[in-house]
Design a protein around this motif. Structure first.
Motif, PDB file in Angstrom:
ATOM      1  N   MET A  60       4.230  27.221 -68.544  1.00 36.88           N
ATOM      2  CA  MET A  60       4.894  28.442 -68.132  1.00 36.88           C
ATOM      3  C   MET A  60       5.367  28.273 -66.689  1.00 36.88           C
ATOM      4  O   MET A  60       4.701  27.644 -65.877  1.00 36.88           O
ATOM      5  CB  MET A  60       3.922  29.621 -68.242  1.00 36.88           C
ATOM      6  CG  MET A  60       4.538  30.943 -67.819  1.00 36.88           C
ATOM      7  SD  MET A  60       3.468  32.363 -68.087  1.00 36.88           S
ATOM      8  CE  MET A  60       3.833  32.679 -69.785  1.00 36.88           C
ATOM      9  N   LYS A  61       6.523  28.829 -66.396  1.00 39.19           N
ATOM     10  CA  LYS A  61       7.035  28.792 -65.028  1.00 39.19           C
ATOM     11  C   LYS A  61       6.078  29.556 -64.115  1.00 39.19           C
ATOM     12  O   LYS A  61       5.470  30.548 -64.517  1.00 39.19           O
ATOM     13  CB  LYS A  61       8.422  29.418 -64.939  1.00 39.19           C
ATOM     14  CG  LYS A  61       9.469  28.722 -65.775  1.00 39.19           C
ATOM     15  CD  LYS A  61       9.756  27.345 -65.258  1.00 39.19           C
ATOM     16  CE  LYS A  61      10.903  26.729 -66.040  1.00 39.19           C
ATOM     17  NZ  LYS A  61      11.101  25.337 -65.743  1.00 39.19           N
ATOM     18  N   THR A  62       5.957  29.074 -62.887  1.00 37.77           N
ATOM     19  CA  THR A  62       5.013  29.666 -61.950  1.00 37.77           C
ATOM     20  C   THR A  62       5.629  29.750 -60.563  1.00 37.77           C
ATOM     21  O   THR A  62       6.263  28.803 -60.105  1.00 37.77           O
ATOM     22  CB  THR A  62       3.724  28.811 -61.882  1.00 37.77           C
ATOM     23  OG1 THR A  62       3.166  28.721 -63.189  1.00 37.77           O
ATOM     24  CG2 THR A  62       2.710  29.414 -60.941  1.00 37.77           C
ATOM     25  N   LEU A  63       5.440  30.889 -59.919  1.00 36.10           N
ATOM     26  CA  LEU A  63       5.811  31.080 -58.517  1.00 36.10           C
ATOM     27  C   LEU A  63       4.544  31.028 -57.683  1.00 36.10           C
ATOM     28  O   LEU A  63       3.533  31.629 -58.053  1.00 36.10           O
ATOM     29  CB  LEU A  63       6.453  32.454 -58.307  1.00 36.10           C
ATOM     30  CG  LEU A  63       7.890  32.632 -58.719  1.00 36.10           C
ATOM     31  CD1 LEU A  63       8.271  34.109 -58.628  1.00 36.10           C
ATOM     32  CD2 LEU A  63       8.813  31.803 -57.850  1.00 36.10           C
ATOM     33  N   VAL A  64       4.601  30.311 -56.573  1.00 38.14           N
ATOM     34  CA  VAL A  64       3.496  30.297 -55.619  1.00 38.14           C
ATOM     35  C   VAL A  64       4.077  30.686 -54.267  1.00 38.14           C
ATOM     36  O   VAL A  64       4.988  30.038 -53.760  1.00 38.14           O
ATOM     37  CB  VAL A  64       2.821  28.910 -55.525  1.00 38.14           C
ATOM     38  CG1 VAL A  64       1.718  28.928 -54.472  1.00 38.14           C
ATOM     39  CG2 VAL A  64       2.267  28.495 -56.879  1.00 38.14           C
ATOM     40  N   SER A  65       3.554  31.764 -53.725  1.00 35.24           N
ATOM     41  CA  SER A  65       4.003  32.272 -52.438  1.00 35.24           C
ATOM     42  C   SER A  65       2.808  32.318 -51.499  1.00 35.24           C
ATOM     43  O   SER A  65       1.694  32.624 -51.924  1.00 35.24           O
ATOM     44  CB  SER A  65       4.574  33.682 -52.631  1.00 35.24           C
ATOM     45  OG  SER A  65       4.902  34.261 -51.399  1.00 35.24           O
ATOM     46  N   TYR A  66       3.048  32.006 -50.232  1.00 34.80           N
ATOM     47  CA  TYR A  66       1.936  32.047 -49.290  1.00 34.80           C
ATOM     48  C   TYR A  66       2.399  32.488 -47.912  1.00 34.80           C
ATOM     49  O   TYR A  66       3.555  32.326 -47.537  1.00 34.80           O
ATOM     50  CB  TYR A  66       1.217  30.695 -49.214  1.00 34.80           C
ATOM     51  CG  TYR A  66       2.108  29.521 -48.886  1.00 34.80           C
ATOM     52  CD1 TYR A  66       2.354  29.145 -47.574  1.00 34.80           C
ATOM     53  CD2 TYR A  66       2.704  28.781 -49.904  1.00 34.80           C
ATOM     54  CE1 TYR A  66       3.167  28.064 -47.279  1.00 34.80           C
ATOM     55  CE2 TYR A  66       3.517  27.702 -49.619  1.00 34.80           C
ATOM     56  CZ  TYR A  66       3.743  27.349 -48.306  1.00 34.80           C
ATOM     57  OH  TYR A  66       4.552  26.283 -48.015  1.00 34.80           O
ATOM     58  N   ASP A  67       1.462  33.069 -47.191  1.00 36.83           N
ATOM     59  CA  ASP A  67       1.662  33.490 -45.811  1.00 36.83           C
ATOM     60  C   ASP A  67       0.408  33.049 -45.061  1.00 36.83           C
ATOM     61  O   ASP A  67      -0.631  33.697 -45.154  1.00 36.83           O
ATOM     62  CB  ASP A  67       1.846  35.006 -45.756  1.00 36.83           C
ATOM     63  CG  ASP A  67       2.225  35.504 -44.376  1.00 36.83           C
ATOM     64  OD1 ASP A  67       2.466  34.669 -43.478  1.00 36.83           O
ATOM     65  OD2 ASP A  67       2.271  36.727 -44.186  1.00 36.83           O
ATOM     66  N   ILE A  68       0.498  31.923 -44.385  1.00 39.16           N
ATOM     67  CA  ILE A  68      -0.645  31.298 -43.731  1.00 39.16           C
ATOM     68  C   ILE A  68      -0.377  31.235 -42.230  1.00 39.16           C
ATOM     69  O   ILE A  68       0.685  30.765 -41.812  1.00 39.16           O
ATOM     70  CB  ILE A  68      -0.887  29.861 -44.263  1.00 39.16           C
ATOM     71  CG1 ILE A  68      -0.976  29.844 -45.786  1.00 39.16           C
ATOM     72  CG2 ILE A  68      -2.097  29.230 -43.609  1.00 39.16           C
ATOM     73  CD1 ILE A  68      -2.180  30.511 -46.365  1.00 39.16           C
ATOM     74  N   VAL A  69      -1.325  31.673 -41.422  1.00 42.18           N
ATOM     75  CA  VAL A  69      -1.153  31.734 -39.973  1.00 42.18           C
ATOM     76  C   VAL A  69      -1.223  30.352 -39.325  1.00 42.18           C
ATOM     77  O   VAL A  69      -0.348  29.982 -38.543  1.00 42.18           O
ATOM     78  CB  VAL A  69      -2.211  32.685 -39.353  1.00 42.18           C
ATOM     79  CG1 VAL A  69      -2.130  32.676 -37.841  1.00 42.18           C
ATOM     80  CG2 VAL A  69      -2.024  34.097 -39.896  1.00 42.18           C
ATOM     81  N   GLU A  70      -2.248  29.577 -39.635  1.00 42.93           N
ATOM     82  CA  GLU A  70      -2.474  28.278 -38.994  1.00 42.93           C
ATOM     83  C   GLU A  70      -1.538  27.201 -39.544  1.00 42.93           C
ATOM     84  O   GLU A  70      -1.475  26.991 -40.755  1.00 42.93           O
ATOM     85  CB  GLU A  70      -3.924  27.827 -39.196  1.00 42.93           C
ATOM     86  CG  GLU A  70      -4.936  28.634 -38.428  1.00 42.93           C
ATOM     87  CD  GLU A  70      -4.829  28.427 -36.929  1.00 42.93           C
ATOM     88  OE1 GLU A  70      -4.554  27.290 -36.494  1.00 42.93           O
ATOM     89  OE2 GLU A  70      -5.013  29.407 -36.198  1.00 42.93           O
ATOM     90  N   ASP A  71      -0.843  26.495 -38.649  1.00 41.17           N
ATOM     91  CA  ASP A  71       0.099  25.452 -39.058  1.00 41.17           C
ATOM     92  C   ASP A  71      -0.561  24.368 -39.910  1.00 41.17           C
ATOM     93  O   ASP A  71      -0.011  23.951 -40.926  1.00 41.17           O
ATOM     94  CB  ASP A  71       0.748  24.785 -37.843  1.00 41.17           C
ATOM     95  CG  ASP A  71       1.727  25.692 -37.123  1.00 41.17           C
ATOM     96  OD1 ASP A  71       2.179  26.683 -37.726  1.00 41.17           O
ATOM     97  OD2 ASP A  71       2.043  25.407 -35.956  1.00 41.17           O
ATOM     98  N   LYS A  72      -1.730  23.904 -39.494  1.00 42.28           N
ATOM     99  CA  LYS A  72      -2.414  22.818 -40.208  1.00 42.28           C
ATOM    100  C   LYS A  72      -2.763  23.242 -41.638  1.00 42.28           C
ATOM    101  O   LYS A  72      -2.552  22.485 -42.589  1.00 42.28           O
ATOM    102  CB  LYS A  72      -3.680  22.417 -39.452  1.00 42.28           C
ATOM    103  CG  LYS A  72      -4.437  21.272 -40.069  1.00 42.28           C
ATOM    104  CD  LYS A  72      -5.647  20.906 -39.229  1.00 42.28           C
ATOM    105  CE  LYS A  72      -6.445  19.789 -39.868  1.00 42.28           C
ATOM    106  NZ  LYS A  72      -7.629  19.445 -39.076  1.00 42.28           N
ATOM    107  N   VAL A  73      -3.256  24.445 -41.789  1.00 40.65           N
ATOM    108  CA  VAL A  73      -3.613  24.960 -43.115  1.00 40.65           C
ATOM    109  C   VAL A  73      -2.351  25.156 -43.946  1.00 40.65           C
ATOM    110  O   VAL A  73      -2.308  24.796 -45.129  1.00 40.65           O
ATOM    111  CB  VAL A  73      -4.408  26.278 -42.993  1.00 40.65           C
ATOM    112  CG1 VAL A  73      -4.685  26.882 -44.360  1.00 40.65           C
ATOM    113  CG2 VAL A  73      -5.707  26.045 -42.227  1.00 40.65           C
TER     114      VAL A  73
END
Length: 106
Positions: A1-14
């Motif tokens: 199945m098609k999947t969307l992954v969205s993220y909002d992460i503060v730390e650049d390394k992470v």
């Protein structure tokens, strides 16, 4: 199945590790913090667990969203060429599985 992954992460390394994990699972980077691709239920769960370990106690959000074919056919996208004057910019409206239509931006 098609999947969307969205993220909002503060730390650049992470954030970089989350980006690389999504690529490792065969997803395509379609926007800065948005990936898209085919994944089975098990692969989505594996990715979820991996991202959970990567993020740990760091500040951030991740959304993994399966998208059925019916909903995918209903999706629309607008893409505007960068650097063009606003009055001359054309928005390309795409409908997966159908031809693209051009529309004036404004």
């Amino acid at each position: 199945m098609k999947t969307l992954v969205s993220y909002d992460i503060v730390e650049d390394k992470v954030r970089r590790k989350v980006f690389e994990a999504c690529k490792d699972y065969g997803l395509t980077n379609v926007q800065y913090s948005l990936f898209f691709g085919d994944m089975t239920h098990n692969r989505r769960e594996e990715l979820f667990q991996r991202l959970r370990r990567i993020i740990g106690r760091q500040e951030g959000k991740v959304l993994i969203c399966p998208v059925c074919d019916k909903d995918l056919r209903l999706s629309k996208a607008i893409e505007v060429s960068a650097g063009m004057p606003e009055e001359a910019a054309e928005a390309a409206v795409s409908y997966p599985g159908r031809s693209r239509k051009k529309a004036r931006a404004g």
